[in-house]
Design a protein around this motif. Structure first.
Motif, PDB file in Angstrom:
ATOM      1  N   THR A  30       0.806  -1.231   0.049  1.00 62.24           N
ATOM      2  CA  THR A  30      -0.017   0.010  -0.198  1.00 62.24           C
ATOM      3  C   THR A  30       1.041   0.856  -0.189  1.00 62.24           C
ATOM      4  O   THR A  30       0.028   2.726  -0.346  1.00 62.24           O
ATOM      5  CB  THR A  30      -0.801  -0.295   1.338  1.00 62.24           C
ATOM      6  OG1 THR A  30      -0.347   0.207   2.393  1.00 62.24           O
ATOM      7  CG2 THR A  30      -1.856  -1.009   0.721  1.00 62.24           C
ATOM      8  N   THR A  56       1.555   2.149  -3.514  1.00 63.58           N
ATOM      9  CA  THR A  56       0.198   3.187  -3.967  1.00 63.58           C
ATOM     10  C   THR A  56       0.353   4.189  -3.686  1.00 63.58           C
ATOM     11  O   THR A  56      -0.202   5.431  -3.744  1.00 63.58           O
ATOM     12  CB  THR A  56      -0.911   2.252  -3.529  1.00 63.58           C
ATOM     13  OG1 THR A  56      -0.741   1.243  -3.815  1.00 63.58           O
ATOM     14  CG2 THR A  56      -2.763   3.464  -4.257  1.00 63.58           C
ATOM     15  N   TYR A  57       0.288   4.158  -2.119  1.00 64.52           N
ATOM     16  CA  TYR A  57       0.227   5.796  -2.443  1.00 64.52           C
ATOM     17  C   TYR A  57       1.259   7.015  -2.281  1.00 64.52           C
ATOM     18  O   TYR A  57       1.215   7.782  -2.442  1.00 64.52           O
ATOM     19  CB  TYR A  57       1.029   5.959  -0.107  1.00 64.52           C
ATOM     20  CG  TYR A  57       1.465   7.509   0.676  1.00 64.52           C
ATOM     21  CD1 TYR A  57      -0.069   7.727   0.996  1.00 64.52           C
ATOM     22  CD2 TYR A  57       2.333   7.700   0.733  1.00 64.52           C
ATOM     23  CE1 TYR A  57       0.076   8.927   1.564  1.00 64.52           C
ATOM     24  CE2 TYR A  57       2.286   8.966   1.764  1.00 64.52           C
ATOM     25  CZ  TYR A  57       1.436   9.760   1.619  1.00 64.52           C
ATOM     26  OH  TYR A  57       1.204  10.660   2.331  1.00 64.52           O
ATOM     27  N   ALA A  86       2.532   6.760  -5.231  1.00 72.21           N
ATOM     28  CA  ALA A  86       1.864   6.687  -6.596  1.00 72.21           C
ATOM     29  C   ALA A  86       1.280   7.616  -6.500  1.00 72.21           C
ATOM     30  O   ALA A  86       0.941   8.696  -7.370  1.00 72.21           O
ATOM     31  CB  ALA A  86       1.369   5.909  -7.318  1.00 72.21           C
ATOM     32  N   ASN A  87      -0.004   8.064  -5.712  1.00 73.64           N
ATOM     33  CA  ASN A  87      -0.650   8.946  -5.194  1.00 73.64           C
ATOM     34  C   ASN A  87      -0.583  10.081  -4.784  1.00 73.64           C
ATOM     35  O   ASN A  87      -1.004  11.509  -5.660  1.00 73.64           O
ATOM     36  CB  ASN A  87      -1.894   8.759  -4.243  1.00 73.64           C
ATOM     37  CG  ASN A  87      -2.431   7.893  -4.586  1.00 73.64           C
ATOM     38  OD1 ASN A  87      -2.885   7.840  -6.048  1.00 73.64           O
ATOM     39  ND2 ASN A  87      -3.096   7.060  -3.146  1.00 73.64           N
ATOM     40  N   GLY A  95       0.945  11.786  -8.423  1.00 71.79           N
ATOM     41  CA  GLY A  95      -0.406  11.563  -9.778  1.00 71.79           C
ATOM     42  C   GLY A  95      -0.976  10.668 -10.932  1.00 71.79           C
ATOM     43  O   GLY A  95      -0.938  10.643 -11.854  1.00 71.79           O
ATOM     44  N   VAL A  96      -0.168   9.620 -10.261  1.00 72.48           N
ATOM     45  CA  VAL A  96      -0.724   8.008 -10.825  1.00 72.48           C
ATOM     46  C   VAL A  96      -1.119   7.425  -9.761  1.00 72.48           C
ATOM     47  O   VAL A  96      -1.734   7.790  -8.666  1.00 72.48           O
ATOM     48  CB  VAL A  96       0.300   7.169 -11.098  1.00 72.48           C
ATOM     49  CG1 VAL A  96       0.610   5.428 -11.318  1.00 72.48           C
ATOM     50  CG2 VAL A  96       1.921   7.879 -11.534  1.00 72.48           C
ATOM     51  N   GLY A  97      -2.108   6.593 -10.419  1.00 73.39           N
ATOM     52  CA  GLY A  97      -4.140   6.809  -9.956  1.00 73.39           C
ATOM     53  C   GLY A  97      -3.357   5.758  -8.998  1.00 73.39           C
ATOM     54  O   GLY A  97      -4.188   4.825  -7.771  1.00 73.39           O
ATOM     55  N   ARG A  98      -2.506   3.726  -9.726  1.00 73.34           N
ATOM     56  CA  ARG A  98      -2.561   2.695  -8.808  1.00 73.34           C
ATOM     57  C   ARG A  98      -0.541   2.097  -8.545  1.00 73.34           C
ATOM     58  O   ARG A  98      -0.043   2.688  -9.370  1.00 73.34           O
ATOM     59  CB  ARG A  98      -2.859   1.667  -9.236  1.00 73.34           C
ATOM     60  CG  ARG A  98      -3.982   2.197  -9.327  1.00 73.34           C
ATOM     61  CD  ARG A  98      -4.776   0.602 -10.133  1.00 73.34           C
ATOM     62  NE  ARG A  98      -4.321   0.356 -11.585  1.00 73.34           N
ATOM     63  CZ  ARG A  98      -4.166  -0.981 -11.966  1.00 73.34           C
ATOM     64  NH1 ARG A  98      -4.880  -2.294 -11.712  1.00 73.34           N
ATOM     65  NH2 ARG A  98      -3.173  -1.310 -12.719  1.00 73.34           N
ATOM     66  N   ASP A 124       0.435   0.652 -11.208  1.00 69.09           N
ATOM     67  CA  ASP A 124       0.949   1.379 -12.597  1.00 69.09           C
ATOM     68  C   ASP A 124       2.233   2.358 -12.718  1.00 69.09           C
ATOM     69  O   ASP A 124       3.122   2.511 -13.418  1.00 69.09           O
ATOM     70  CB  ASP A 124      -0.566   2.700 -12.749  1.00 69.09           C
ATOM     71  CG  ASP A 124      -1.439   1.498 -13.098  1.00 69.09           C
ATOM     72  OD1 ASP A 124      -1.371   0.853 -13.740  1.00 69.09           O
ATOM     73  OD2 ASP A 124      -2.193   2.632 -12.994  1.00 69.09           O
TER      74      ASP A 124
END
Length: 139
Positions: A67, A70-71, A73-74, A77-80, A83
């Motif tokens: 996770t 993902t944090y 990435a956010n 500016g990336v969604g997941r 990615d």
């Protein structure tokens, strides 16, 4: 719950399958890093070793704390996180391909030079060739 705290570790409800894949991925990362250190030997540059260690730490963190990726990435500016990992992998792959291309070209130049040098060193001296040719032509 704070997103940063959630990103720092897997939730308490981690399934057995998640734990198994984490163990397999960690074993794979460790095996690759050990192999890279062993196959390169003492001639490997310190910078390369530091990059390998940084990559291994990054890989271990993303496996243990998915996770967190993902944090991050956010944040950029990336969604997941998956990615972001894909984009980073593409960049690393392109860098690796460019490095391999440069090494291949350098090896080809060295091989060409050595082949030419060997041909010159093993060539029959001009005077000897001329004498042999004239002797064969007369005989």
């Amino acid at each position: 719950m704070d997103p940063l705290l959630e990103a720092l570790g897997p939730s308490l409800g981690v399934s057995g399958r998640t734990f198994i894949i984490q163990l397999l991925l960690i074993a794979g990362i460790v095996a690759i890093v050990v192999w890279l250190f062993m196959t390169r030997g003492a001639k490997q540059l310190a910078v390369r070793r530091l990059l390998i260690i940084a990559f291994a730490l990054f890989a271990l963190i993303t496996v243990l704390f998915p996770t967190m990726l993902t944090y991050v990435a956010n944040l950029v500016g990336v969604g997941r996180g998956a990615d972001l990992l894909l984009y980073a992998t593409v960049l690393v792959l392109l860098g690796f391909l460019a490095l391999q291309e440069a090494r291949t070209k350098a090896a080809e130049k060295r091989t060409t030079y050595l082949a030419r040098r060997l041909a010159i060193d093993e060539a029959e001296p001009a005077a000897q060739y001329r004498e042999r040719s004239l002797h064969e032509h007369r005989g």
